[in-house]
Design an enzyme around this catalytic site. Sequence first.
Site, PDB file in Angstrom:
ATOM      1  N   CYS A   1     -23.328 -77.682  -9.028  1.00 39.91           N
ATOM      2  CA  CYS A   1     -24.326 -76.768  -9.603  1.00 39.91           C
ATOM      3  C   CYS A   1     -25.327 -76.278  -8.572  1.00 39.91           C
ATOM      4  O   CYS A   1     -26.140 -75.399  -8.874  1.00 39.91           O
ATOM      5  CB  CYS A   1     -25.026 -77.421 -10.791  1.00 39.91           C
ATOM      6  SG  CYS A   1     -25.975 -78.891 -10.352  1.00 39.91           S
TER       7      CYS A   1
ATOM      8  N   CYS B   1     -25.693 -78.248 -15.320  1.00 44.50           N
ATOM      9  CA  CYS B   1     -24.501 -78.640 -14.556  1.00 44.50           C
ATOM     10  C   CYS B   1     -23.359 -79.024 -15.491  1.00 44.50           C
ATOM     11  O   CYS B   1     -23.536 -79.744 -16.471  1.00 44.50           O
ATOM     12  CB  CYS B   1     -24.805 -79.803 -13.628  1.00 44.50           C
ATOM     13  SG  CYS B   1     -23.403 -80.203 -12.560  1.00 44.50           S
TER      14      CYS B   1
ATOM     15  N   CYS C   1     -26.207 -81.704  -5.899  1.00 47.94           N
ATOM     16  CA  CYS C   1     -24.839 -81.677  -6.407  1.00 47.94           C
ATOM     17  C   CYS C   1     -24.098 -80.488  -5.806  1.00 47.94           C
ATOM     18  O   CYS C   1     -24.640 -79.391  -5.705  1.00 47.94           O
ATOM     19  CB  CYS C   1     -24.901 -81.565  -7.931  1.00 47.94           C
ATOM     20  SG  CYS C   1     -23.348 -81.156  -8.725  1.00 47.94           S
TER      21      CYS C   1
ATOM     22  N   CYS D   1     -28.912 -82.759 -10.148  1.00 49.00           N
ATOM     23  CA  CYS D   1     -28.285 -81.587 -10.751  1.00 49.00           C
ATOM     24  C   CYS D   1     -29.287 -80.732 -11.502  1.00 49.00           C
ATOM     25  O   CYS D   1     -30.341 -81.201 -11.898  1.00 49.00           O
ATOM     26  CB  CYS D   1     -27.232 -82.029 -11.775  1.00 49.00           C
ATOM     27  SG  CYS D   1     -25.752 -82.715 -11.048  1.00 49.00           S
TER      28      CYS D   1
END
Length: 187
Positions: A68, A38, A65, A34
Site C-alpha cells: 500500500c 491496505c 508496506c 500500512c
Amino acid sequence: MQFAEDEMWGAVVDCDDNYDGRFLYAVKTVGVYCRPSCKSRTPLRKNVCYFETQENAQNAGFRPCKRCRPDLTDYVPVLEIARQTKELIDGYYCQREQLIREMKQLGVTTNHLAVIFKQQYGVPPIQYINRLRAEQVKKMLTETDMSIIDIAGDIGFDSLPAFYSFFKRQTGTTPKKYRGGAIGGGK
Ligand SMILES: [Zn+2]
C-alpha cells in the site's frame, strides 16, 4: 490519537480508504506499517498498533508496506481513478450490475469515488450516468423505430414506469412526445 481503537480497527478490517492519511497501522509480527485501506490480509487484532504519523511508525522500528506504500503520500492516483471510472461508465452505463462490479474493482468506496469523480468532471457519477442514458434513449427514439419497452430494456430498465419517470426527470417530457415531436418537427 484522533480515533478510538475500535474505530481504527473497524477501518483496518474494512480496508476503509476514508481513513487513509488520518492514521497508520502497523503489524508487530511482520514489522511493517500500512494505510487503513491496505488490501493485505487482515492481521490479528492483538498484533496491531496504530500511529498518527509515519515518523512515529518508523521510530518504533516499522518499515512501510510494499503493497500500500504509505510512504508515498500521493500514491492514490486520484486522477487515474477518476479517469478509469469514467471509462467504465462510458462502457457499461446501460449495464448497471456489470458497472457496479467493475467499479468495485477500483478498490475505492462509492462515496470516495463520487467525490473524486465530481472534482474531476464537475458532476457526481450518477448524474453523468443518467445523462448518458438519456442521450442514448433520445437517439433511439428518434433514429430507430424500436418500441419504447425495448428501448427501456436496452438502457437497463426492468420497469416501464421507472423508465418513464427517469426520462421525464431528465428531459421534462415523455418518450412518446419526444419521439412524436422529433418526427412532427421535421428534424
Ligand atoms: Zn499495506
